[in-house]
Design a protein around this motif. Structure first.
Motif, PDB file in Angstrom:
ATOM      1  N   MET A  77      53.900 -24.300 -24.882  1.00  0.00           N
ATOM      2  CA  MET A  77      53.712 -22.916 -24.443  1.00  0.00           C
ATOM      3  C   MET A  77      53.643 -22.831 -22.918  1.00  0.00           C
ATOM      4  O   MET A  77      54.327 -22.010 -22.288  1.00  0.00           O
ATOM      5  N   GLY A  78      52.807 -23.680 -22.324  1.00  0.00           N
ATOM      6  CA  GLY A  78      52.691 -23.665 -20.867  1.00  0.00           C
ATOM      7  C   GLY A  78      53.983 -24.078 -20.190  1.00  0.00           C
ATOM      8  O   GLY A  78      54.397 -23.472 -19.198  1.00  0.00           O
ATOM      9  N   PHE A  79      54.628 -25.109 -20.720  1.00  0.00           N
ATOM     10  CA  PHE A  79      55.871 -25.595 -20.128  1.00  0.00           C
ATOM     11  C   PHE A  79      56.967 -24.520 -20.176  1.00  0.00           C
ATOM     12  O   PHE A  79      57.679 -24.300 -19.179  1.00  0.00           O
ATOM     13  N   LEU A  80      57.116 -23.833 -21.304  1.00  0.00           N
ATOM     14  CA  LEU A  80      58.159 -22.804 -21.426  1.00  0.00           C
ATOM     15  C   LEU A  80      57.902 -21.634 -20.481  1.00  0.00           C
ATOM     16  O   LEU A  80      58.845 -21.058 -19.922  1.00  0.00           O
ATOM     17  N   LEU A  81      56.624 -21.284 -20.305  1.00  0.00           N
ATOM     18  CA  LEU A  81      56.306 -20.219 -19.355  1.00  0.00           C
ATOM     19  C   LEU A  81      56.800 -20.586 -17.966  1.00  0.00           C
ATOM     20  O   LEU A  81      57.469 -19.784 -17.284  1.00  0.00           O
ATOM     21  N   TYR A  82      56.507 -21.812 -17.524  1.00  0.00           N
ATOM     22  CA  TYR A  82      56.878 -22.197 -16.162  1.00  0.00           C
ATOM     23  C   TYR A  82      58.342 -22.602 -16.047  1.00  0.00           C
ATOM     24  O   TYR A  82      58.909 -22.528 -14.955  1.00  0.00           O
TER      25      TYR A  82
END
Length: 370
Positions: A77-82
């Protein structure tokens, strides 16, 4: 209309999610010269489905497999956001500095990996935030530690809690207040997880948060009482010179459905009106979310302690939270009532903090000069 807000929010969320998937699929198909974007679309759609299913489906699941799925989904989730923000930034930069497509793709991935890794490291560093607050009616100084949103669960366990306890003890507080979301799922809901709290060198008071409710508030409170923590449930107690009001997590007024309350549940408005509150005594209110400041002020509260917001936890959500909560972080004031909203010492979802901090709040209450 306000009752429709959750539905509208989720509808908008899924529209934005679909748009982000199409955007990433097209850009990475271009970066790596793929004639048909279906492969990339399937890849990003698959990651998104895994992310949502892993977080929603495994929050309260227990066991090694469930823990692994939740951890992977949260980090994705965090990786896809960034990755999304990195691709957008690289696209904008490319308007000024032309580079080849493959280089743009590699730069986007590298930037997203760097921010994700940095965010994970940043979340693990627990900072001390200090403030001094003048309180009318106090005769001598009182140092309090305010802990909120520890979120013991898939990522944070007793070792992390012990580090928080050690840092808190080093500040030598007279009393410790925990304003909810101690747990984040059932996976570590054990007495062993709470054992570090017995090492705190000061009395401890606790009020529940919404995630404690999801995890099992009744069991959490039983375990806390067993180790000597004073659990407050819509009641007034006293410590030293302070009058302490502890409220369950609830909406502010009877007419406010709130994000986590319904008309069937009590509100701050209804509960505060029934409590035996001494208006002239130095008073601290403990409530998980920073709602109902007007009510706190009406009942003579000098200091309102809350958490819940995480200050958005991940950039750019700190700007979103600022728009939703007037008292989104730090020390602010409404008339005679001071309010401190902690950014939290743990994390929810991705074990990351970008543009925010994990904080242990130390407040020195001192007699007012008036």
């Amino acid at each position: 209309m306000r009752q429709l807000f959750p539905l509208l929010f989720f509808a908008l969320f899924f529209v934005l999610l679909a748009g982000a998937n199409f955007y990433l699929a097209k850009r990475f198909s271009f970066y790596f010269d793929l004639r048909n974007p279906r492969f990339m679309l399937a890849t990003f759609a698959g990651l998104t489905i895994f992310m949502l299913a892993g977080i929603i489906g495994f929050t309260n699941a227990q066991g090694t497999f469930a823990n692994s799925v939740y951890i992977a989904a949260s980090i994705i989730m965090g990786f896809l956001l960034y990755l999304l923000l990195a691709v957008a930034a690289v696209d904008l930069l490319n308007l000024l500095v032309k580079t080849n497509a493959k280089m743009q793709g590699l730069a986007s991935v590298a930037l997203a990996v760097a921010i994700t890794g940095g965010g994970i490291l940043n979340a693990q560093y627990k900072r001390i935030s200090k403030e001094e607050i003048a309180i009318p009616g106090l005769h001598s100084n009182i140092t309090i530690a305010h802990l909120s949103d520890i979120h013991i669960g898939h990522f944070w366990g007793p070792k992390t809690l012990q580090k928080i306890v050690d840092k808190t003890n080093a500040q030598q507080p007279d009393v410790v207040f925990i304003t909810g979301d101690l747990f984040d799922g059932k996976i570590r809901l054990t007495s062993k997880s709470l054992e570090p709290l017995t090492h705190l060198n000061a009395p401890v008071y606790f009020v529940e948060g919404n995630h404690d409710g999801y995890s099992g508030a009744k069991e959490i409170k039983q375990k806390l009482r067993h180790i000597g923590v004073e659990v407050l449930e819509n009641e007034v107690t006293h410590f030293n010179q302070l009058q302490i009001i502890g409220l369950n997590h609830m909406r502010a007024t009877n007419n406010d459905p709130g994000m986590h309350g319904t008309a069937a549940k009590p509100s701050m408005q209804s509960v505060l009106s029934q409590l035996n509150i001494f208006p002239d005594k130095p008073t601290v209110l403990l409530h998980h979310s920073p709602d109902g400041i007007e009510l706190a002020n009406k009942y003579g509260v000098n200091l309102y302690l809350a958490g819940h917001t995480h200050n958005g936890q991940l950039f750019p959500f700190n700007f979103v939270v600022r728009g939703v909560y007037q008292y989104n972080k730090g020390l602010k004031k409404f008339k005679e009532t001071s309010i401190y909203t902690s950014q939290g010492v743990g994390t929810f979802g991705p074990p990351m903090r970008v543009g925010t901090k994990s904080e242990i709040v130390i407040l020195k209450l001192k007699p007012s000069a008036k």
